[in-house]
Design a protein around this motif. Structure first.
Motif, PDB file in Angstrom:
ATOM      1  N   TYR A  58       0.828  -1.208   0.000  1.00  0.00           N
ATOM      2  CA  TYR A  58       0.000   0.000   0.000  1.00  0.00           C
ATOM      3  C   TYR A  58       0.861   1.257   0.000  1.00  0.00           C
ATOM      4  O   TYR A  58       1.768   1.413   0.811  1.00  0.00           O
ATOM      5  CB  TYR A  58      -0.922   0.030   1.218  1.00  0.00           C
ATOM      6  N   ALA A  60       0.158   5.515  -0.402  1.00  0.00           N
ATOM      7  CA  ALA A  60      -0.934   6.488  -0.403  1.00  0.00           C
ATOM      8  C   ALA A  60      -1.077   7.132  -1.782  1.00  0.00           C
ATOM      9  O   ALA A  60      -0.103   7.269  -2.530  1.00  0.00           O
ATOM     10  CB  ALA A  60      -0.693   7.560   0.658  1.00  0.00           C
ATOM     11  N   SER A 117      -6.032   9.622   0.422  1.00  0.00           N
ATOM     12  CA  SER A 117      -5.563   9.384   1.789  1.00  0.00           C
ATOM     13  C   SER A 117      -6.267  10.306   2.779  1.00  0.00           C
ATOM     14  O   SER A 117      -6.939  11.272   2.383  1.00  0.00           O
ATOM     15  CB  SER A 117      -4.062   9.651   1.857  1.00  0.00           C
ATOM     16  N   ILE A 118      -6.089  10.026   4.055  1.00  0.00           N
ATOM     17  CA  ILE A 118      -6.607  10.924   5.094  1.00  0.00           C
ATOM     18  C   ILE A 118      -6.016  12.321   4.912  1.00  0.00           C
ATOM     19  O   ILE A 118      -6.735  13.330   4.991  1.00  0.00           O
ATOM     20  CB  ILE A 118      -6.281  10.365   6.498  1.00  0.00           C
ATOM     21  N   ASP A 139      -7.100   4.755   3.175  1.00  0.00           N
ATOM     22  CA  ASP A 139      -6.080   4.749   4.234  1.00  0.00           C
ATOM     23  C   ASP A 139      -6.480   3.862   5.406  1.00  0.00           C
ATOM     24  O   ASP A 139      -5.617   3.271   6.066  1.00  0.00           O
ATOM     25  CB  ASP A 139      -5.841   6.171   4.763  1.00  0.00           C
ATOM     26  N   ARG A 142      -5.983   0.405   3.965  1.00  0.00           N
ATOM     27  CA  ARG A 142      -4.685   0.197   3.305  1.00  0.00           C
ATOM     28  C   ARG A 142      -4.848  -0.665   2.051  1.00  0.00           C
ATOM     29  O   ARG A 142      -4.071  -1.588   1.788  1.00  0.00           O
ATOM     30  CB  ARG A 142      -3.638  -0.359   4.280  1.00  0.00           C
ATOM     31  N   TYR A 144      -7.247  -0.303  -2.059  1.00  0.00           N
ATOM     32  CA  TYR A 144      -7.975   0.630  -2.917  1.00  0.00           C
ATOM     33  C   TYR A 144      -9.312   0.069  -3.382  1.00  0.00           C
ATOM     34  O   TYR A 144      -9.425  -1.116  -3.679  1.00  0.00           O
ATOM     35  CB  TYR A 144      -7.110   0.995  -4.138  1.00  0.00           C
TER      36      TYR A 144
ATOM     37  N   ALA B 157      -0.553   9.947   9.182  1.00  0.00           N
ATOM     38  CA  ALA B 157      -1.822  10.035   8.444  1.00  0.00           C
ATOM     39  C   ALA B 157      -1.997  11.413   7.830  1.00  0.00           C
ATOM     40  O   ALA B 157      -2.653  11.563   6.805  1.00  0.00           O
ATOM     41  CB  ALA B 157      -3.002   9.703   9.351  1.00  0.00           C
ATOM     42  N   ARG B 159       0.618  13.132   6.878  1.00  0.00           N
ATOM     43  CA  ARG B 159       1.838  13.313   6.086  1.00  0.00           C
ATOM     44  C   ARG B 159       2.626  14.537   6.570  1.00  0.00           C
ATOM     45  O   ARG B 159       3.118  15.334   5.772  1.00  0.00           O
ATOM     46  CB  ARG B 159       1.497  13.416   4.592  1.00  0.00           C
TER      47      ARG B 159
END
Lengths: 224, 224
Positions: A58, A60, A117-118, A139, A142, A144, B157, B159
């Protein structure tokens, strides 16, 4: 009883194509910026597919976007700064989205269930004014979409059974994946997501639980 | 440059003791509801410790709260419905919190970094009007504070490197754990969290990066 609505974001909530093209045009004046946006988006699914298929751990979407940017820039014979890939945090919502989300949020939890992502979804929400209650999606799992794990992990994070969660998307395949797991489904078409010549996702491919032309109408249909 | 503030929630943002006691009083009229609330909270750390120490796999705090409720109810010779454990989703914020979070959010991402689950933090935010940008904390890391993983997973999370993230808490030990990992720290004491006789966390135990009596003052100190 719908306790939560979870949303596809790219295309369903925000107009990635024109938003990306606008910044590409500024970065590279005179380039075919819509073609650049389409090509960048075109690398999206192949990049995720390797991860879905287990050929890569995984990573991001922020990183995939950056890798894909450089691949596309090369094809267009320009040199793009890494920072341009943050354009995906600055996409603009469709006109009904902010007011529609506020209306829906009065009745149920709302959260993105996106492949973003977050970090990406958080910054995009601040830019676009999307009033999410929390950020779910890739996310958390982890992995898609349309892998089942992403929808199921999103329901589990809310401690709700899938039948109390509705997936909202402009893409029939996203809804098919969600329905197969027991989630409720709502189709909100975005007929110009891919430009004026778009030929897919113009109409529902199945009888989804709700079908509405925009988020405001969806709120009225679900909670009137 | 602080790009994000992450918050302890129970005690720092919300008054769990009086909020829990109020519902306990309604459920069991005449019971010593503050003692019940204290006893319930007293089971919190021991329950998490087993998970931190590896003696039990990750279990969301919602489940620990329910287990602990029944243990405490037995001690008080009452029979509590499972539903009472949802009181932790209905805690009331300290008076400065909602306005203070709105002020802070104008300058940085704000998110809980709590031992509460995404489900619990999401419902609590809706109840208390906490305008989080996203929900971080234990569920992201599948472990409990003060384990380093929880703070680091929350930064990851977003980044962001830890030095661009500030941990805000009313508890010195929470801030010590965060500082050891490179996060910035802000102490906002809540001198009546444990009632009028509270004898811990009344003053800062170290020179934290910021010390403020409430969230509104913190916003002014950080971003004036």
């Amino acid at each position: 009883m719908i306790k939560a609505l979870i949303f596809d974001v790219f295309g369903t909530c925000v107009d990635w194509r024109n938003s990306v093209a606008r910044e590409v045009e500024t970065a590279f004046p005179g380039i075919d910026s819509l073609a650049f946006a389409d090509a960048w988006r075109g690398e999206y699914d192949p990049a995720m597919r390797r991860i879905r298929d287990g050929g890569r751990g995984y990573v991001a979407l922020d990183d995939l976007h950056r890798e894909n940017l450089h691949r596309v820039a090369k094809r267009f014979a320009v040199s793009a700064p890494d920072s341009l890939s943050h354009v995906w945090e600055r996409l603009n919502p469709w006109p009904d989205v902010v007011s529609g989300l506020h209306a829906l949020r009065r009745h149920a939890i709302i959260a993105p269930c996106s492949n973003g992502s977050i970090a990406l979804m958080t910054r995009l929400a601040r830019h676009a004014g999307l009033p999410w209650d929390c950020i779910l999606g890739a996310d958390i799992a982890r992995d898609y979409k349309p892998k089942p794990e992403v929808y199921l992990a999103s329901c589990a994070a809310l401690r709700l059974p899938p039948e109390e969660v509705m997936m909202v998307a402009a893409h029939n395949d996203d809804l098919s994946a969600a329905r197969a797991l027991g989630l409720k489904t709502a189709f909100v078409p975005r007929p110009t997501e891919y430009g004026p010549a778009q030929d897919k996702d113009l109409v529902p491919s199945e009888e989804w639980d709700a079908i509405a032309p925009d988020f405001e109408t969806l709120a009225k249909e679900l909670f009137a």
